[in-house]
Design an enzyme around this catalytic site. Structure first.
Site, PDB file in Angstrom:
ATOM      1  N   GLU A 186       9.915  -2.563   4.086  1.00  0.00           N
ATOM      2  CA  GLU A 186       9.254  -2.460   2.924  1.00  0.00           C
ATOM      3  C   GLU A 186      10.073  -1.518   1.763  1.00  0.00           C
ATOM      4  OE1 GLU A 186       4.796  -1.065   4.369  1.00  0.00           O
ATOM      5  OE2 GLU A 186       6.380   0.135   4.290  1.00  0.00           O
ATOM      6  N   GLY A 198       0.992  -1.036  -0.052  1.00  0.00           N
ATOM      7  CA  GLY A 198      -0.104  -0.235  -0.354  1.00  0.00           C
ATOM      8  C   GLY A 198       1.459   1.105   0.143  1.00  0.00           C
ATOM      9  N   LYS A 225      -5.430   8.407  -1.861  1.00  0.00           N
ATOM     10  CA  LYS A 225      -4.401   7.823  -1.426  1.00  0.00           C
ATOM     11  C   LYS A 225      -3.857   8.713  -2.958  1.00  0.00           C
ATOM     12  CE  LYS A 225      -4.555   5.790   1.509  1.00  0.00           C
ATOM     13  NZ  LYS A 225      -3.968   4.415   1.970  1.00  0.00           N
TER      14      LYS A 225
END
Ligand code: 5RP
Length: 225
Positions: free
Chosen positions: A102, A81, A120
């Site tokens: 990440e 994400g 987003k």
């Protein structure tokens, strides 16, 4: 929730037999891991690297085999994400505190699919305060140097305690306002001693899947990033 789930399930469909898969972190990545768990239950063979303890635990419960980095040369596909995605596909990540793993996983991946809901998508990064992972030693000084770059910042807390990442570090959430040049800011921040890494992901993805409230999903692709 539906929008995140739809984007996540679409991304999970790109995973094929025998791939090494990077598992992201957060409420959107959660749905991708769930979907991969279902597919593994149905006979899909994959090996996975997780970007957080939380995602690793979820994957293990679903029967997704987790492998250490030492056992792999490269990750075929990572699904993760983001907190913000701009029009050049630069990202802010780290809202869930997992930005360092990440980024390591994304950098080791042939492709990274970013999954988000429509909230987003932004013209320019910076409404979401930029998470910066810093070591505990001298963190007050590190935060002063971050402030000198022109941000307002606060140390991330968890209740009354200072929030700690899976790597045993702290996070400073830095509000720079609109970030005109993400690459330059990324470099400036990472030059400060005590900074481990920051949540700007520049040119790390060419594929963004957006879930909309309407139930639709849209795949955005970029060339030459
Ligand atoms: C975690 C992250 C997440 O990908 C980001 O915070 C988005 O989370 P969510 O999918 O819950 O909105 O970077 O460190």
């Amino acid at each position: 929730m539906e929008a995140k789930r739809n984007a996540a399930e679409k991304a999970a469909a790109y995973v094929q037999d025998n791939m090494v898969v990077g598992l992201g972190t957060g409420s959107t990545a959660y749905w991708a891991i769930e979907q991969l768990g279902k597919r593994v239950g149905g006979g899909l063979h994959i090996r996975a690297v997780a970007t957080s303890v939380q995602s690793e635990e979820q994957a293990r419960k679903l029967g997704i085999p987790i492998v250490p980095f030492a056992e792999i040369d490269q990750i075929d596909i990572t699904i993760d994400g983001a907190d913000e995605v701009d029009q050049q596909f630069n990202l802010i990540k780290g809202g869930g505190g997992a930005l360092l793993r990440e980024k390591i996983v994304a950098a080791a991946s042939k492709q990274m699919i970013v999954i988000v809901d429509e909230s987003k998508l932004v013209d320019e990064l910076g409404t979401f305060p930029l998470p910066v992972e810093i070591v505990k030693f001298g963190f007050e000084m590190t935060m002063r140097k971050l402030a000198d770059l022109g941000c307002e910042l606060r140390l991330r807390m968890k209740g009354n305690d200072i929030y700690e990442t899976d790597n045993g570090n702290y996070i400073a959430d830095c509000d720079f306002g609109r970030i005109a040049d993400p690459e330059q800011l990324h470099q400036q921040i990472n030059l400060i001693p005590g900074v481990v890494d920051n949540g700007l992901f520049v040119r790390m993805t060419q594929h963004v899947i957006v879930g909309y409230k309407s139930g639709d999903t849209e795949e955005l692709r970029k060339k030459n990033t």
